[in-house]
Design an enzyme around this catalytic site. Structure first.
Site, PDB file in Angstrom:
ATOM      1  CE  LYS A 125       0.353   3.386   2.294  1.00  0.00           C
ATOM      2  NZ  LYS A 125      -0.067   2.119   1.650  1.00  0.00           N
ATOM      3  CB  THR A 126       5.731   6.181  -0.618  1.00  0.00           C
ATOM      4  OG1 THR A 126       5.623   4.943   0.424  1.00  0.00           O
ATOM      5  CG2 THR A 126       7.322   6.767  -0.638  1.00  0.00           C
ATOM      6  CD  GLU A 169       3.723   5.975   2.824  1.00  0.00           C
ATOM      7  OE1 GLU A 169       3.352   4.564   2.859  1.00  0.00           O
ATOM      8  OE2 GLU A 169       4.654   6.386   2.658  1.00  0.00           O
TER       9      GLU A 169
END
Length: 472
Positions: A125-126, A169
């Site tokens: 995600k990041t 995010e």
């Protein structure tokens, strides 16, 4: 562990905001944006950090340590899921009847009125969020964003932009990713995680189905991940399904990635879309980052940008903090840190390291995260670490939001190694640092792994490498 009421709608006027755990990457990013909105922010955390220093410079009043008096005259309390019910600031806020919001509810408040791109998935995600933001900026857009880690090119994990897009995010760990009014959703993968919250893999996957169906314009989803494919099948059967773009190595992918080459120092690859092929080289290493880039490019294409320009923009991504981040080289030993805390993530990081370490060895320093995860996946962690690292030091468990479980320590992981000569369980950090320095050789990579506070052992490792270099 606090279970915030996610049905609470943040009021239009938050008043003075107090944030418990304000120094975390996600919380500090939200704090910065709240202050830019003219909101007075106070906070507390267990220790000082660079994030806290930055927030203080921006005007936040922050206390080290938790005390009821820290709450001051705040009207709204913002917390994370890692907070304990007996936290004195939380207890007083409840007694006073203040508005209490989970950090995701505060983020939802910040995103109101924007066109939201939400990035979700058990892993990636990041990095994917950072890639999308980088790509948009390279394409001349000015998005707002809140990421779970600092985007190195911009030196921050959050910013307000002038454009309509807001990239976030979206955290699936407690279901809070369902809060956002998402226009475009990216699902990187649906690898079973956070079963302490969801209770079963079926419930975990259902949350992703709900997240996908809530996206108003577009769903971008992996064509390779088995969990994502199960979610995709269920979404496609719905009459209200959004437009869908798939990405990955599968022949059926709308945006297919091929020719992945991890021997180039970073990673190079080809993307095929709409009958045309485009090549790119990333500075960040690893097959997993090529896949992350494909997902980010698919989002940009879905937003209306052409494939070639989108790929060129994403290729400018320079990494995020705590993702294969180099902290120093001593005695020709390179010391890295990575946030990986699931065995799939550990495999991805160590596999990427293997492509660039050359003739050197990989020494992993693994801090297990959560008692429940360690108990459930100790064998998988051991199998991955034994296969992908040359040597492993296992530290004790970082419990975070969980109470200790009798018998659950880092020893559970080390005992599962088939070859015990490749692992050492060392609970004491100084002893662990000394052990790493003693076994490290020129050309080796030392990589700390975990989303707890394992990065704090790095100065001790570097000090020991320096000491042994001088013979002190």
């Amino acid at each position: 562990m606090i279970k915030p009421d996610l049905t609470v709608v943040a009021p239009d006027d938050l008043g003075t905001v107090h944030m418990v755990g304000i120094g975390g990457s996600g919380m500090s990013g939200i704090a910065r944006l709240l202050m830019k909105n003219g909101i007075r922010v106070t906070g507390s955390d267990v220790r000082d950090s660079s994030n806290i220093t930055t927030l203080r410079e921006l005007g936040a009043e922050i206390h080290i340590g938790h005390d009821a008096q820290n709450l001051g005259d705040a009207q709204t309390l913002i917390v994370t899921g890692a907070l304990w019910l007996d936290n004195p600031e939380y207890v007083l806020a409840v007694e006073k009847g203040l508005t209490i919001l989970h950090r995701s509810q505060a983020l939802e408040w910040l995103t109101r009125g924007n066109r939201i791109v939400s990035v979700a998935g058990a892993h990636g995600k990041t990095t994917s969020t950072g890639m999308i933001v980088t790509g948009l900026r390279e394409l001349g857009e000015d998005p707002s964003f809140v990421n779970g880690g600092v985007v190195q090119s911009y030196g921050t994990s959050s910013a307000f932009g002038e454009g309509e897009l807001f990239v976030v995010e979206a955290d699936e760990s407690d279901g809070s990713f369902l809060l956002y009014d998402t226009a475009v959703a990216l699902i990187t993968n649906v690898d079973p995680e956070h079963l302490d919250h969801y209770g079963s893999e079926e419930a975990f996957e259902q949350a992703f189905v709900d997240f996908a169906l809530a996206s108003q314009e577009l769903l971008v989803i992996s064509s390779d991940d088995p969990g994502a494919l199960r979610v995709l099948a269920r979404v496609q059967n719905q009459t209200d399904a959004p437009r869908i773009l798939t990405f990955g190595e599968a022949a059926s992918a709308d945006l297919r990635i091929t020719n992945i080459d991890t021997t180039t120092g970073g990673v190079s690859f080809t993307i095929a879309y709409a009958g045309k092929e485009h090549t790119a080289q990333l500075s960040v290493p690893g097959r997993h980052n090529a896949i992350n880039a494909a997902g980010a490019v698919a989002v940009l294409i879905g937003l209306g940008f052409d494939a070639a320009s989108s790929l060129a923009g994403v290729a400018r991504f320079g990494g995020t903090e705590r993702r294969f981040e180099l902290h120093g080289v001593r005695r020709e030993v390179s010391v890295y840190d990575d946030y990986a805390h699931h065995h799939t993530e550990v495999n991805a990081v160590l596999s990427a390291a293997r492509t660039v370490v050359g003739n050197g060895r990989i020494i992993a320093v693994h801090q297990p995260h959560l008692y429940s995860r360690t108990q459930h996946f100790c064998a998988e962690f051991a199998q991955t670490l034994e296969a992908d690292a040359d040597l492993t030091v296992v530290l004790d468990v970082y419990g975070a939001r969980e109470d200790p479980v009798p018998g659950v320590t880092g020893l559970l992981v080390s005992e599962k190694f088939t070859d015990q000569s490749k692992v050492a369980f060392i609970a004491d950090w100084q002893s662990a640092a000394e052990h790493v320095a003693a076994v490290a050789q020129p050309g080796d990579y030392v990589i700390t792994l975990g989303c707890g506070d394992v990065y704090r052992i790095i100065p001790q490792i570097i000090t020991e490498l320096e000491r042994t270099a001088t013979g002190a």
